[in-house]
Design an enzyme around this catalytic site. Sequence first.
Site, PDB file in Angstrom:
ATOM      1  CG  HIS A 175      -6.657   2.754   3.685  1.00  0.00           C
ATOM      2  ND1 HIS A 175      -5.802   1.908   4.325  1.00  0.00           N
ATOM      3  CD2 HIS A 175      -6.242   3.375   2.641  1.00  0.00           C
ATOM      4  CE1 HIS A 175      -4.644   1.742   3.170  1.00  0.00           C
ATOM      5  NE2 HIS A 175      -4.995   2.788   2.320  1.00  0.00           N
ATOM      6  NE  ARG A 227      -7.898   1.945   8.862  1.00  0.00           N
ATOM      7  CZ  ARG A 227      -8.448   1.083   7.780  1.00  0.00           C
ATOM      8  NH1 ARG A 227      -7.936   0.507   7.145  1.00  0.00           N
ATOM      9  NH2 ARG A 227      -9.961   1.196   7.860  1.00  0.00           N
ATOM     10  CE1 TYR A 238     -12.969  -0.741   6.531  1.00  0.00           C
ATOM     11  CE2 TYR A 238     -13.579   0.862   4.819  1.00  0.00           C
ATOM     12  CZ  TYR A 238     -12.533   0.426   5.967  1.00  0.00           C
ATOM     13  OH  TYR A 238     -11.549   1.353   6.251  1.00  0.00           O
TER      14      TYR A 238
HETATM   15  C1  TPP Z   1       1.301  -3.858  -4.818  1.00  0.00           C
HETATM   16  C2  TPP Z   1       0.030  -3.100  -4.291  1.00  0.00           C
HETATM   17  N1  TPP Z   1      -1.136  -3.679  -4.551  1.00  0.00           N
HETATM   18  C3  TPP Z   1      -2.127  -2.623  -4.150  1.00  0.00           C
HETATM   19  C4  TPP Z   1      -1.926  -1.330  -3.455  1.00  0.00           C
HETATM   20  C5  TPP Z   1      -3.325  -0.775  -2.886  1.00  0.00           C
HETATM   21  N2  TPP Z   1      -3.320  -0.788  -1.631  1.00  0.00           N
HETATM   22  C6  TPP Z   1      -2.974   0.319  -0.902  1.00  0.00           C
HETATM   23  S1  TPP Z   1      -2.931   0.266   0.754  1.00  0.00           S
HETATM   24  C7  TPP Z   1      -3.700  -1.265   0.591  1.00  0.00           C
HETATM   25  C8  TPP Z   1      -4.331  -1.982   1.716  1.00  0.00           C
HETATM   26  C9  TPP Z   1      -2.998  -2.544   2.567  1.00  0.00           C
HETATM   27  O1  TPP Z   1      -3.311  -3.102   3.777  1.00  0.00           O
HETATM   28  P1  TPP Z   1      -2.289  -3.591   4.857  1.00  0.00           P
HETATM   29  O2  TPP Z   1      -1.217  -4.286   4.282  1.00  0.00           O
HETATM   30  O3  TPP Z   1      -3.176  -4.566   5.899  1.00  0.00           O
HETATM   31  O4  TPP Z   1      -1.797  -2.412   5.498  1.00  0.00           O
HETATM   32  P2  TPP Z   1      -2.443  -1.114   6.191  1.00  0.00           P
HETATM   33  O5  TPP Z   1      -2.838   0.061   5.219  1.00  0.00           O
HETATM   34  O6  TPP Z   1      -3.691  -1.838   6.976  1.00  0.00           O
HETATM   35  O7  TPP Z   1      -1.538  -0.507   7.093  1.00  0.00           O
HETATM   36  C10 TPP Z   1      -4.241  -1.550  -0.857  1.00  0.00           C
HETATM   37  C11 TPP Z   1      -4.390  -2.892  -1.293  1.00  0.00           C
HETATM   38  C12 TPP Z   1      -0.404  -1.132  -3.181  1.00  0.00           C
HETATM   39  N3  TPP Z   1      -0.407   0.075  -2.626  1.00  0.00           N
HETATM   40  N4  TPP Z   1       0.435  -1.775  -3.644  1.00  0.00           N
END
Ligand code: TPP
Length: 352
Positions: free
Chosen positions: A254, A250, A263
């Site tokens: 975020h 990425r 980080y």
């Molecule tokens: C069930 C749930 N728990 C926590 C969150 C909060 N949250 C939003 S994005 C994220 C990180 C997700 O990371 P990843 O799966 O690696 O996807 P990326 O954002 O890197 O594409 C979190 C913890 C959420 N959206 N849904």
Amino acid sequence: MDDRRETVRLLEPDGTTVPGAQLPPPDRLLDGYRGLVHARRLNEQAGALVRQGRLAVYPSSRGQEACQVAAAMVLGDDDWLFPTYRDTAAIVARGVDPVEVLTMLRGDRHCGYDVAGHRVAPQATPLATQLLHAVGVAHAARLKGEPDAVLALCGDGATSEGDFHEALNFAAVFRAPVVFLVQNNKYAISVPLHRQSAAADLADKAVGYGMPGVRVDGNDLPALLTVLDDAVSVARSGGGPTLVEADTYRMEAHTNADDAGRYRDESEVASWAGRDPLVRLRARLRADGLLDDDAERALTDDAERMAAALRAGIAAECPVDPEDLFAHVYAHPTPQLREQRAQLRAELEVTP
Ligand SMILES: Cc1ncc(C[n+]2csc(CCOP(=O)(O)OP(=O)(O)O)c2C)c(N)n1
């Protein structure tokens, strides 16, 4: 750990072909390159719209465009795509109008596109929930004897969710025609991969479910097309699901609400900039005489037109019907919802 599985790669980061690699045909590569140019422009434009206050938020897929484009390219019209909040570019690559996709992030509607018409599920924000839905649709297609395949996207962080486990387990047991594409972009917001999973590779998780797992260079569009084409045809021909882990990064924070500088090191970001998916494919196409300055300019102009239409569409008023509050939940609204809708209608007639 040193027992790492092989990562499928057809193009080196500088665009040279890996010895012995068989690339997809030129027209498919050119199609893919066009998709990458559009996806990058879309990411840039959506980011600018956030800074202008036109969109509430935008999770960029810059750096992950090859995954986005490949996910759309390997699906036929009747197949289904199950995207997350980060997969706007994949939805657009599947042919959905960017204005409709970004309507949700403008805050006007839950989902601005025709889900059934495009066979693209709404973008899921709760992590991994879309994987269960994808498996359900795939299983239903199989029970009905339909030849459709389903491709579901998720991130590395989502692989820690219970829903991920349940979706993969069910899919493998019932041989559902589904491909899981994990975009391992190394971070779940601020949580790095090594704090997320102790597995050597995320593709290794497939072993425990009894399905094939493949690790592919996620910044190598030809490799992604090859791996995903195979996985989709296995699914379609009754061979069951595949877990594909795409090794990518990425490049941006975020979302605009995140400060990635807190980080991760700039040096890490810079090293991934040297593996850019667009630069890599462009170098190959140029070296093969498939892309010259004129063709490149035509692609850029085309992407500019898309961006201009997106700006205009997002700036325009979005007609919202307040009664939509009651739509899209039940096929047959409950008596309570019907009553509330009538109350709202009466209220709006008095004070429109
Ligand atoms: C069930 C749930 N728990 C926590 C969150 C909060 N949250 C939003 S994005 C994220 C990180 C997700 O990371 P990843 O799966 O690696 O996807 P990326 O954002 O890197 O594409 C979190 C913890 C959420 N959206 N849904």
